[in-house]
Design a protein around this motif. Structure first.
Motif, PDB file in Angstrom:
ATOM      1  N   ASP A  60       0.810  -1.217   0.000  1.00  0.00           N
ATOM      2  CA  ASP A  60       0.000   0.000   0.000  1.00  0.00           C
ATOM      3  C   ASP A  60       0.849   1.274   0.000  1.00  0.00           C
ATOM      4  O   ASP A  60       0.300   2.374  -0.089  1.00  0.00           O
ATOM      5  CB  ASP A  60      -0.981   0.007   1.185  1.00  0.00           C
ATOM      6  CG  ASP A  60      -0.292  -0.242   2.532  1.00  0.00           C
ATOM      7  OD1 ASP A  60       0.842   0.233   2.715  1.00  0.00           O
ATOM      8  OD2 ASP A  60      -0.892  -0.915   3.386  1.00  0.00           O
ATOM      9  N   HIS A  61       2.153   1.105   0.115  1.00  0.00           N
ATOM     10  CA  HIS A  61       3.005   2.301   0.082  1.00  0.00           C
ATOM     11  C   HIS A  61       4.393   1.937  -0.434  1.00  0.00           C
ATOM     12  O   HIS A  61       5.028   1.036   0.098  1.00  0.00           O
ATOM     13  CB  HIS A  61       3.137   2.926   1.472  1.00  0.00           C
ATOM     14  CG  HIS A  61       4.000   4.149   1.492  1.00  0.00           C
ATOM     15  ND1 HIS A  61       3.668   5.302   0.812  1.00  0.00           N
ATOM     16  CD2 HIS A  61       5.195   4.397   2.088  1.00  0.00           C
ATOM     17  CE1 HIS A  61       4.613   6.203   1.006  1.00  0.00           C
ATOM     18  NE2 HIS A  61       5.548   5.687   1.767  1.00  0.00           N
ATOM     19  N   LEU A  62       4.824   2.624  -1.485  1.00  0.00           N
ATOM     20  CA  LEU A  62       6.156   2.414  -2.040  1.00  0.00           C
ATOM     21  C   LEU A  62       7.063   3.557  -1.576  1.00  0.00           C
ATOM     22  O   LEU A  62       6.802   4.732  -1.871  1.00  0.00           O
ATOM     23  CB  LEU A  62       6.089   2.372  -3.573  1.00  0.00           C
ATOM     24  CG  LEU A  62       7.259   1.731  -4.302  1.00  0.00           C
ATOM     25  CD1 LEU A  62       7.403   0.262  -3.911  1.00  0.00           C
ATOM     26  CD2 LEU A  62       7.073   1.834  -5.814  1.00  0.00           C
ATOM     27  N   GLN A  63       8.122   3.208  -0.829  1.00  0.00           N
ATOM     28  CA  GLN A  63       9.014   4.224  -0.262  1.00  0.00           C
ATOM     29  C   GLN A  63       9.793   4.972  -1.333  1.00  0.00           C
ATOM     30  O   GLN A  63      10.212   6.111  -1.126  1.00  0.00           O
ATOM     31  CB  GLN A  63      10.010   3.558   0.698  1.00  0.00           C
ATOM     32  CG  GLN A  63       9.370   2.865   1.885  1.00  0.00           C
ATOM     33  CD  GLN A  63       8.833   3.852   2.900  1.00  0.00           C
ATOM     34  OE1 GLN A  63       7.795   4.466   2.678  1.00  0.00           O
ATOM     35  NE2 GLN A  63       9.538   4.021   3.997  1.00  0.00           N
ATOM     36  N   GLY A  64      10.023   4.319  -2.443  1.00  0.00           N
ATOM     37  CA  GLY A  64      10.771   4.959  -3.511  1.00  0.00           C
ATOM     38  C   GLY A  64      11.461   3.932  -4.372  1.00  0.00           C
ATOM     39  O   GLY A  64      11.333   2.719  -4.172  1.00  0.00           O
ATOM     40  N   ALA A  80       8.494   5.282 -15.716  1.00  0.00           N
ATOM     41  CA  ALA A  80       7.148   4.712 -15.741  1.00  0.00           C
ATOM     42  C   ALA A  80       6.724   4.223 -14.357  1.00  0.00           C
ATOM     43  O   ALA A  80       5.561   4.391 -13.961  1.00  0.00           O
ATOM     44  CB  ALA A  80       7.083   3.565 -16.753  1.00  0.00           C
ATOM     45  N   LEU A  81       7.664   3.644 -13.619  1.00  0.00           N
ATOM     46  CA  LEU A  81       7.326   3.127 -12.289  1.00  0.00           C
ATOM     47  C   LEU A  81       6.997   4.255 -11.318  1.00  0.00           C
ATOM     48  O   LEU A  81       6.049   4.169 -10.536  1.00  0.00           O
ATOM     49  CB  LEU A  81       8.483   2.280 -11.758  1.00  0.00           C
ATOM     50  CG  LEU A  81       8.801   1.020 -12.566  1.00  0.00           C
ATOM     51  CD1 LEU A  81      10.056   0.345 -12.029  1.00  0.00           C
ATOM     52  CD2 LEU A  81       7.623   0.055 -12.547  1.00  0.00           C
ATOM     53  N   ALA A  82       7.779   5.333 -11.376  1.00  0.00           N
ATOM     54  CA  ALA A  82       7.513   6.474 -10.490  1.00  0.00           C
ATOM     55  C   ALA A  82       6.208   7.153 -10.870  1.00  0.00           C
ATOM     56  O   ALA A  82       5.472   7.637 -10.000  1.00  0.00           O
ATOM     57  CB  ALA A  82       8.671   7.467 -10.552  1.00  0.00           C
TER      58      ALA A  82
END
Length: 274
Positions: A60-64, A80-82
């Motif tokens: 639920d959360h991508l740090q980076g 694209a991922l960011a």
């Protein structure tokens, strides 16, 4: 594919150097949070695969997205991922400008230095400035599993090339010795399968560089030689003509090291012993 309790390895097709045919993108996850390490080439199919994999984990959360270095088989996919995850793109400051050229109109959100940490759920990923393959190459350390992410400093098959304009062999050997002191239990390389004999692999990489150095010194003991002469003597029939430039840069990297150490001298395009 899941490799450990917290680490997943996603090999994505990318135009890299033989024997590698894929670049590893890693997902480090814990308690619904995740960090991506490297992003591969700009490839819509690869991006879709990574996105679907992360979604399937219930993150639920991508740090980076931490990029180990700027080379085109590791960094352009971050755009694209960011865009999809609306997350920061992170790198060492020495890599940021080159990465920005590859991910425009996106850019590196912030930079990371030696000792910086990123929390992922209840675990911590630490940054190691590990120059050698490039000046601002980052390696990452997961203490929880004594796992070392090495980018291109250590790969599973073959060796990595170290030479101009990015590489420095003195830095690289110092980095390998530093990584060895960590005594990792497992290495997650930029290319290939997980490395389950880390110290043996690091020793192999150090030994291979020193053996090549002795080979070059032996050839120069016979007579002065140019980079082309040395490449022909060392690699004739061993590498495909399409990647001969890698051999040239590797030899140049060794010669730069030996010049800095004042063990050889250069006159125009010829090198000889002191």
């Amino acid at each position: 594919m899941r490799e450990t309790s917290h680490v997943h390895r996603l090999p994505v097709s990318t135009p890299t150097l033989f024997p590698a045919t894929t670049t590893n993108v890693y997902v480090v996850e814990d308690q619904g949070q995740a960090l991506l390490i490297d992003a591969g080439y700009e490839n819509p199919a690869a991006a879709e695969h990574i996105i679907e994999y992360v979604k399937a984990l219930g993150i639920d959360h991508l740090q980076g997205i931490v990029l180990t270095h700027h080379h085109p088989d590791h960094s352009p996919g971050a755009r694209a991922l960011a865009d999809f995850f609306d997350c920061p793109i992170l790198s060492h400051p020495l890599e940021a400008e080159s990465i920005n050229e590859k991910i425009a109109p996106r850019s590196v959100t912030s930079t990371l230095n030696e000792g910086d940490t990123i929390p992922v759920g209840g675990i911590i990923v630490s940054m190691l400035h590990a120059p050698g393959h490039t000046q601002g190459h980052l390696n990452l350390w997961l203490e929880e599993e004594r796992l070392l992410f090495t980018g291109d400093n250590i790969v599973a098959e073959g060796t990595t090339w170290i030479g101009p304009p990015d590489g420095d062999l003195i830095d690289y050997l110092a980095t390998l010795n530093r990584l060895r002191e960590r005594a990792p239990a497992l290495i997650a390389p930029g290319h290939g399968e997980m490395i389950r004999n880390p110290l043996e692999k690091i020793d192999f990489f150090i030994r291979r560089r020193l053996e090549r150095e002795q080979q070059i010194l032996g050839l120069l003991q016979q007579k002065p030689a140019s980079v082309t002469d040395l490449v022909q003597a060392i690699y004739q029939g061993q590498v495909h003509p399409s990647v001969i430039w890698v051999a040239e840069r590797t030899v140049s990297g060794h010669l730069e090291k030996l010049l800095k150490e004042r063990r050889i001298k250069q006159e125009e395009d010829l090198y000889s012993l002191m």
